[in-house]
Design an enzyme around this catalytic site. Structure first.
Site, PDB file in Angstrom:
ATOM      1  N   ASP A  24      80.705  79.731 -15.176  1.00 33.67           N
ATOM      2  CA  ASP A  24      80.377  78.873 -16.183  1.00 33.67           C
ATOM      3  C   ASP A  24      81.624  78.029 -16.498  1.00 33.67           C
ATOM      4  OD1 ASP A  24      78.877  77.636 -18.525  1.00 33.67           O
ATOM      5  OD2 ASP A  24      80.067  78.995 -19.887  1.00 33.67           O
ATOM      6  N   ASP A  26      82.353  75.609 -19.806  1.00 30.42           N
ATOM      7  CA  ASP A  26      82.719  75.519 -21.286  1.00 30.42           C
ATOM      8  C   ASP A  26      82.773  76.954 -21.838  1.00 30.42           C
ATOM      9  OD1 ASP A  26      82.788  72.637 -22.015  1.00 30.42           O
ATOM     10  OD2 ASP A  26      80.952  72.734 -21.340  1.00 30.42           O
ATOM     11  N   THR A 126      77.213  74.921 -14.328  1.00 35.33           N
ATOM     12  CA  THR A 126      77.522  74.403 -15.921  1.00 35.33           C
ATOM     13  C   THR A 126      76.302  73.569 -16.141  1.00 35.33           C
ATOM     14  OG1 THR A 126      78.952  72.917 -17.274  1.00 35.33           O
ATOM     15  CG2 THR A 126      78.940  72.367 -14.903  1.00 35.33           C
ATOM     16  N   LYS A 160      69.959  76.446 -18.382  1.00 42.31           N
ATOM     17  CA  LYS A 160      70.034  77.880 -19.007  1.00 42.31           C
ATOM     18  C   LYS A 160      69.039  77.904 -20.081  1.00 42.31           C
ATOM     19  CE  LYS A 160      74.630  78.000 -16.789  1.00 42.31           C
ATOM     20  NZ  LYS A 160      76.061  78.065 -17.208  1.00 42.31           N
TER      21      LYS A 160
HETATM   22 CA    CA Z   1      79.614  78.502 -21.610  1.00 32.79          CA
END
Ligand code: CA
Length: 241
Positions: A24, A26, A126, A160
């Site tokens: 991932d 961030d 992401t 997600k």
């Molecule tokens: Ca994240």
């Protein structure tokens, strides 16, 4: 509280011939979540909504529209129009861009270099949709990432916690779930990765309690990317890498 690596080892759950690590972005590769959480809080307040910063961390990984509609339904009983969603998200992005650019997470580059030295594939999965994403990644992590092994907001229909982004990562890499591990920092990211059937390492780089991550099924929990980097040799041996 950090569980020791040995305590949490379930031999049958560990990938035995690791070929790839899916990251991932961030809160994992970049310390960008504090600014995202602040920007969400300010933007929603600007439109009359209450979204505390701490709650923003619970929504991390969702699409912007999904986050906005959760708050809108809660506060007004209805969803926002597509037009207003775009406006709110535009203001959120504007606030976010007022903050200094996020720094790479300590330990991230060192870990990536270890994976490269082992010949492991490195993917990014992401929800971010910044146009300059790859340029920025190449600047901070030279020679690590390529467009073919990235899944971004542009690639997926459902963000997600749906498994779609991670399943697409497997597809792009020509990988099976049991050959991979995911590194995630957000509860919904862990949920998505586990729903895709992938061994998931959670790094708790934010303000949420550890159980926010373990309750979603994280296989392993570490307090930081540096801790993951420092533990990599030990883990790697267990992964058969
Ligand atoms: Ca994240």
């Amino acid at each position: 509280m950090q569980q020791s690596l040995t305590d949490t080892t379930k031999a049958q759950g560990f990938p035995q011939r690791l070929r790839a690590v899916l990251f991932d972005m961030d809160g994992v590769l970049y310390n960008s979540m504090p600014s995202h959480a602040k920007a969400w809080h300010r933007a929603m307040a600007h439109f009359g909504y209450d979204l505390p910063e701490q709650e923003a961390y619970m929504h991390e990984g969702r699409t912007g529209a999904s986050t906005i509609n959760i708050v809108s339904r809660r506060q007004r009983g209805v969803e926002e129009s597509e037009e207003r969603i775009q406006e709110i998200y535009r203001v959120k992005s504007q606030f976010f861009n007022e903050y200094p650019p996020a720094e790479p997470m300590p330990g991230a580059l060192e870990l990536l270099r270890k994976l490269q030295a082992q010949g492991l594939k490195i993917l990014i999965v992401t929800g971010s949709g910044q146009a300059s994403l790859l340029d920025r990644l190449n600047h901070h992590f030279p020679g690590v990432f390529c467009r073919e092994l990235m899944v971004t907001a542009f690639d997926v229909k459902r963000g997600k916690p749906d498994p779609e982004p991670y399943l697409m990562g497997l597809q792009k890499g020509g990988l099976r779930a049991e050959e991979c591990v995911v590194v995630e920092n957000a509860p919904l990211g862990v949920r998505a990765a586990k729903a895709a059937g992938i061994f998931t390492i959670a790094v708790n780089t934010g303000p949420l309690p550890d159980n926010a991550l373990t309750d979603e099924g994280a296989d392993l929990l570490l307090p930081s990317m540096q801790a993951l980097c420092d533990s990599w040799e030990e883990l790697s041996a267990r992964f058969g890498a």
